[in-house]
Design a protein around this motif. Structure first.
Motif, PDB file in Angstrom:
ATOM      1  N   MET A 211     -26.172 -13.066   7.719  1.00 53.58           N
ATOM      2  CA  MET A 211     -24.819 -12.568   7.498  1.00 53.58           C
ATOM      3  C   MET A 211     -24.919 -11.118   7.045  1.00 53.58           C
ATOM      4  SD  MET A 211     -22.871 -15.746   5.634  1.00 53.58           S
ATOM      5  CE  MET A 211     -23.790 -15.615   4.104  1.00 53.58           C
ATOM      6  N   GLU A 212     -24.143 -10.249   7.674  1.00 53.45           N
ATOM      7  CA  GLU A 212     -24.227  -8.846   7.294  1.00 53.45           C
ATOM      8  C   GLU A 212     -22.953  -8.084   7.666  1.00 53.45           C
ATOM      9  OE1 GLU A 212     -26.374  -6.381  10.849  1.00 53.45           O
ATOM     10  OE2 GLU A 212     -27.692  -7.565   9.572  1.00 53.45           O
ATOM     11  N   ILE A 213     -22.886  -6.863   7.156  1.00 54.54           N
ATOM     12  CA  ILE A 213     -21.811  -5.936   7.483  1.00 54.54           C
ATOM     13  C   ILE A 213     -22.203  -5.150   8.729  1.00 54.54           C
ATOM     14  CG2 ILE A 213     -20.453  -3.970   6.689  1.00 54.54           C
ATOM     15  CD1 ILE A 213     -19.928  -6.573   5.159  1.00 54.54           C
ATOM     16  N   LEU A 214     -21.398  -5.219   9.762  1.00 57.85           N
ATOM     17  CA  LEU A 214     -21.651  -4.428  10.968  1.00 57.85           C
ATOM     18  C   LEU A 214     -21.164  -3.001  10.801  1.00 57.85           C
ATOM     19  CD1 LEU A 214     -20.816  -6.619  14.088  1.00 57.85           C
ATOM     20  CD2 LEU A 214     -23.053  -5.855  13.291  1.00 57.85           C
ATOM     21  N   SER A 215     -19.996  -2.843  10.177  1.00 55.44           N
ATOM     22  CA  SER A 215     -19.473  -1.491   9.968  1.00 55.44           C
ATOM     23  C   SER A 215     -18.540  -1.467   8.772  1.00 55.44           C
ATOM     24  CB  SER A 215     -18.731  -0.987  11.216  1.00 55.44           C
ATOM     25  OG  SER A 215     -17.524  -1.695  11.407  1.00 55.44           O
ATOM     26  N   VAL A 216     -18.471  -0.307   8.142  1.00 58.52           N
ATOM     27  CA  VAL A 216     -17.489  -0.025   7.095  1.00 58.52           C
ATOM     28  C   VAL A 216     -16.487   0.936   7.703  1.00 58.52           C
ATOM     29  CG1 VAL A 216     -17.114   0.846   4.764  1.00 58.52           C
ATOM     30  CG2 VAL A 216     -19.279  -0.278   5.343  1.00 58.52           C
ATOM     31  N   ASN A 217     -15.189   0.587   7.633  1.00 57.04           N
ATOM     32  CA  ASN A 217     -14.152   1.319   8.360  1.00 57.04           C
ATOM     33  C   ASN A 217     -13.084   1.850   7.409  1.00 57.04           C
ATOM     34  OD1 ASN A 217     -15.392   0.085  10.801  1.00 57.04           O
ATOM     35  ND2 ASN A 217     -14.399  -1.776  10.047  1.00 57.04           N
ATOM     36  N   VAL A 218     -12.669   3.075   7.628  1.00 54.97           N
ATOM     37  CA  VAL A 218     -11.597   3.658   6.823  1.00 54.97           C
ATOM     38  C   VAL A 218     -10.556   4.281   7.745  1.00 54.97           C
ATOM     39  CG1 VAL A 218     -13.181   4.118   4.910  1.00 54.97           C
ATOM     40  CG2 VAL A 218     -12.682   5.931   6.556  1.00 54.97           C
ATOM     41  N   GLY A 219      -9.338   4.404   7.235  1.00 50.75           N
ATOM     42  CA  GLY A 219      -8.245   4.992   7.999  1.00 50.75           C
ATOM     43  C   GLY A 219      -7.610   6.149   7.260  1.00 50.75           C
ATOM     44  N   ARG A 220      -7.271   7.178   7.983  1.00 50.02           N
ATOM     45  CA  ARG A 220      -6.539   8.322   7.431  1.00 50.02           C
ATOM     46  C   ARG A 220      -5.067   8.184   7.784  1.00 50.02           C
ATOM     47  NH1 ARG A 220      -9.862  10.484   3.655  1.00 50.02           N
ATOM     48  NH2 ARG A 220     -11.912  10.998   4.513  1.00 50.02           N
ATOM     49  N   LEU A 221      -4.206   8.590   6.911  1.00 49.70           N
ATOM     50  CA  LEU A 221      -2.780   8.497   7.170  1.00 49.70           C
ATOM     51  C   LEU A 221      -2.374   9.352   8.362  1.00 49.70           C
ATOM     52  CD1 LEU A 221      -1.180   8.572   3.598  1.00 49.70           C
ATOM     53  CD2 LEU A 221      -1.495   6.605   5.108  1.00 49.70           C
ATOM     54  N   ARG A 222      -1.569   8.750   9.231  1.00 46.48           N
ATOM     55  CA  ARG A 222      -1.009   9.505  10.351  1.00 46.48           C
ATOM     56  C   ARG A 222       0.343   8.903  10.702  1.00 46.48           C
ATOM     57  NH1 ARG A 222      -1.420   7.229  15.415  1.00 46.48           N
ATOM     58  NH2 ARG A 222      -2.693   5.350  15.619  1.00 46.48           N
ATOM     59  N   ALA A 223       1.182   9.677  11.354  1.00 46.50           N
ATOM     60  CA  ALA A 223       2.520   9.215  11.721  1.00 46.50           C
ATOM     61  C   ALA A 223       2.428   8.157  12.817  1.00 46.50           C
ATOM     62  CB  ALA A 223       3.362  10.395  12.203  1.00 46.50           C
ATOM     63  N   VAL A 224       3.161   7.066  12.640  1.00 46.57           N
ATOM     64  CA  VAL A 224       3.222   6.004  13.643  1.00 46.57           C
ATOM     65  C   VAL A 224       4.686   5.582  13.806  1.00 46.57           C
ATOM     66  CG1 VAL A 224       0.885   5.166  13.145  1.00 46.57           C
ATOM     67  CG2 VAL A 224       2.837   4.184  11.938  1.00 46.57           C
ATOM     68  N   GLU A 225       4.990   4.997  14.948  1.00 46.04           N
ATOM     69  CA  GLU A 225       6.367   4.581  15.208  1.00 46.04           C
ATOM     70  C   GLU A 225       6.741   3.319  14.450  1.00 46.04           C
ATOM     71  OE1 GLU A 225       7.684   4.324  19.231  1.00 46.04           O
ATOM     72  OE2 GLU A 225       6.394   5.941  19.898  1.00 46.04           O
ATOM     73  N   HIS A 226       5.817   2.351  14.426  1.00 45.00           N
ATOM     74  CA  HIS A 226       6.166   1.031  13.904  1.00 45.00           C
ATOM     75  C   HIS A 226       5.585   0.840  12.511  1.00 45.00           C
ATOM     76  CE1 HIS A 226       7.512   0.047  17.952  1.00 45.00           C
ATOM     77  NE2 HIS A 226       6.375   0.547  18.399  1.00 45.00           N
ATOM     78  N   THR A 227       6.303   1.313  11.503  1.00 43.01           N
ATOM     79  CA  THR A 227       5.884   1.100  10.128  1.00 43.01           C
ATOM     80  C   THR A 227       7.109   0.969   9.244  1.00 43.01           C
ATOM     81  OG1 THR A 227       4.629   1.972   8.254  1.00 43.01           O
ATOM     82  CG2 THR A 227       5.690   3.581   9.689  1.00 43.01           C
ATOM     83  N   SER A 228       6.979   0.146   8.205  1.00 40.74           N
ATOM     84  CA  SER A 228       8.072   0.002   7.252  1.00 40.74           C
ATOM     85  C   SER A 228       7.960   1.008   6.111  1.00 40.74           C
ATOM     86  CB  SER A 228       8.071  -1.424   6.680  1.00 40.74           C
ATOM     87  OG  SER A 228       6.803  -1.717   6.101  1.00 40.74           O
ATOM     88  N   ALA A 229       6.904   1.789   6.103  1.00 37.43           N
ATOM     89  CA  ALA A 229       6.720   2.793   5.050  1.00 37.43           C
ATOM     90  C   ALA A 229       7.773   3.890   5.178  1.00 37.43           C
ATOM     91  CB  ALA A 229       5.323   3.406   5.135  1.00 37.43           C
ATOM     92  N   ALA A 230       8.345   4.285   4.050  1.00 36.79           N
ATOM     93  CA  ALA A 230       9.391   5.312   4.064  1.00 36.79           C
ATOM     94  C   ALA A 230       8.865   6.630   4.611  1.00 36.79           C
ATOM     95  CB  ALA A 230       9.932   5.506   2.644  1.00 36.79           C
ATOM     96  N   THR A 231       7.589   6.876   4.456  1.00 34.09           N
ATOM     97  CA  THR A 231       6.999   8.123   4.923  1.00 34.09           C
ATOM     98  C   THR A 231       6.756   8.138   6.431  1.00 34.09           C
ATOM     99  OG1 THR A 231       4.768   7.276   4.548  1.00 34.09           O
ATOM    100  CG2 THR A 231       5.814   8.459   2.721  1.00 34.09           C
ATOM    101  N   GLY A 232       6.760   6.953   7.066  1.00 30.66           N
ATOM    102  CA  GLY A 232       6.430   6.872   8.484  1.00 30.66           C
ATOM    103  C   GLY A 232       4.954   7.006   8.773  1.00 30.66           C
ATOM    104  N   LEU A 233       4.129   6.892   7.709  1.00 32.68           N
ATOM    105  CA  LEU A 233       2.688   7.061   7.846  1.00 32.68           C
ATOM    106  C   LEU A 233       1.956   5.739   7.664  1.00 32.68           C
ATOM    107  CD1 LEU A 233       2.256  10.289   5.667  1.00 32.68           C
ATOM    108  CD2 LEU A 233       2.495  10.154   8.156  1.00 32.68           C
ATOM    109  N   SER A 234       0.820   5.608   8.317  1.00 37.05           N
ATOM    110  CA  SER A 234      -0.004   4.396   8.194  1.00 37.05           C
ATOM    111  C   SER A 234      -1.482   4.761   8.325  1.00 37.05           C
ATOM    112  CB  SER A 234       0.364   3.377   9.281  1.00 37.05           C
ATOM    113  OG  SER A 234      -0.535   2.284   9.273  1.00 37.05           O
ATOM    114  N   GLY A 235      -2.307   3.972   7.648  1.00 42.38           N
ATOM    115  CA  GLY A 235      -3.750   4.113   7.766  1.00 42.38           C
ATOM    116  C   GLY A 235      -4.372   2.970   8.536  1.00 42.38           C
ATOM    117  N   VAL A 236      -3.587   2.285   9.374  1.00 40.00           N
ATOM    118  CA  VAL A 236      -4.069   1.106  10.087  1.00 40.00           C
ATOM    119  C   VAL A 236      -5.172   1.436  11.091  1.00 40.00           C
ATOM    120  CG1 VAL A 236      -2.338   1.221  11.933  1.00 40.00           C
ATOM    121  CG2 VAL A 236      -3.320  -0.997  11.297  1.00 40.00           C
TER     122      VAL A 236
END
Length: 222
Positions: free
Chosen positions: A1-26
């Motif tokens: 059992m192991e970690i294949l990758s560690v993943n991070v997201g940077r905030l960017r504008a997306v169409e489908h988000t409930s965040a008031a800023t319109g930004l997501s790190g998905v």
């Protein structure tokens, strides 16, 4: 059992988000290690437990009970076959892409030691949202993902430290109940009559899922 990758997201504008800023790190991408992991503080702080990972909507992501997310490469491979497309590590917005780990069969409260230092504790399953659906561009994705019952895990940080791709994962504690990530997810979504049963895992459960389970039990008994 192991970690294949560690993943991070940077905030960017997306169409489908409930965040008031319109930004997501998905949109998370693998990064070279080592990466620091630490407890980010209480719910609604907007903080991820993984250094460099940004949270767009702190109402539903980040905070102590949802500091880190994990998804199995084996489940990504299943969805590659189902969808007929390539899914890179991090494609489902997970911080940790694992191999050999029974992520959905993990018990709520189960603890994983990753590498030599980090200890994470399973708190629940990831509930899909419209941001996730928009990120993948698959019509009806929330319903389809929910019915499949392979949500991946939410985790809190018990012992902080650093980790990287290739680090081994060891299960170092399993609580004495039978509430798995998959069962809790089904209870919270498509089989709500199971919610009272999940309360045996209350001491370890992610806070918003615990609220749902308690409210249901109070209203319907159990």
């Amino acid at each position: 059992m192991e970690i294949l990758s560690v993943n991070v997201g940077r905030l960017r504008a997306v169409e489908h988000t409930s965040a008031a800023t319109g930004l997501s790190g998905v949109d998370k991408r693998p990064v070279p290690g080592p990466v620091r992991v630490l407890a980010p503080g209480p719910r609604d702080t907007g903080a991820s437990g993984v250094e460099g990972d940004e949270i767009g909507d702190p109402r539903f992501h980040g905070g102590g009970d949802r500091a880190v997310t994990a998804y199995a490469r084996e489940d990504l491979d299943h969805w590659e076959r189902e969808l007929g497309r390539t899914l890179a590590d991090g494609a489902f917005g997970e911080n940790l892409t694992t191999t050999g780990v029974d992520v959905n069969g993990a018990l709520i409260g189960e603890r994983w030691r990753i590498g030599s230092g980090v200890v994470l504790e399973v708190t629940g399953g990831r509930v899909p949202c419209n941001t996730f659906q928009g990120h993948l561009g698959e019509k009806g994705w929330v319903r389809r993902f929910t019915r499949a019952g392979q949500p991946g895990a939410l985790l809190r940080v018990i012992e902080p430290g650093t980790l990287r791709a290739g680090d081994p994962v060891r299960v170092v504690h399993r609580p004495e109940h039978d509430i798995t990530v998959a069962l809790l997810f089904r209870a919270a979504t498509v089989e709500r009559e199971l919610l009272p049963r999940t309360l045996v895992a209350a001491p370890w459960m992610e806070s918003s899922l615990l609220e749902v389970a308690r409210e249901y039990a109070e209203k319907h008994g159990g």
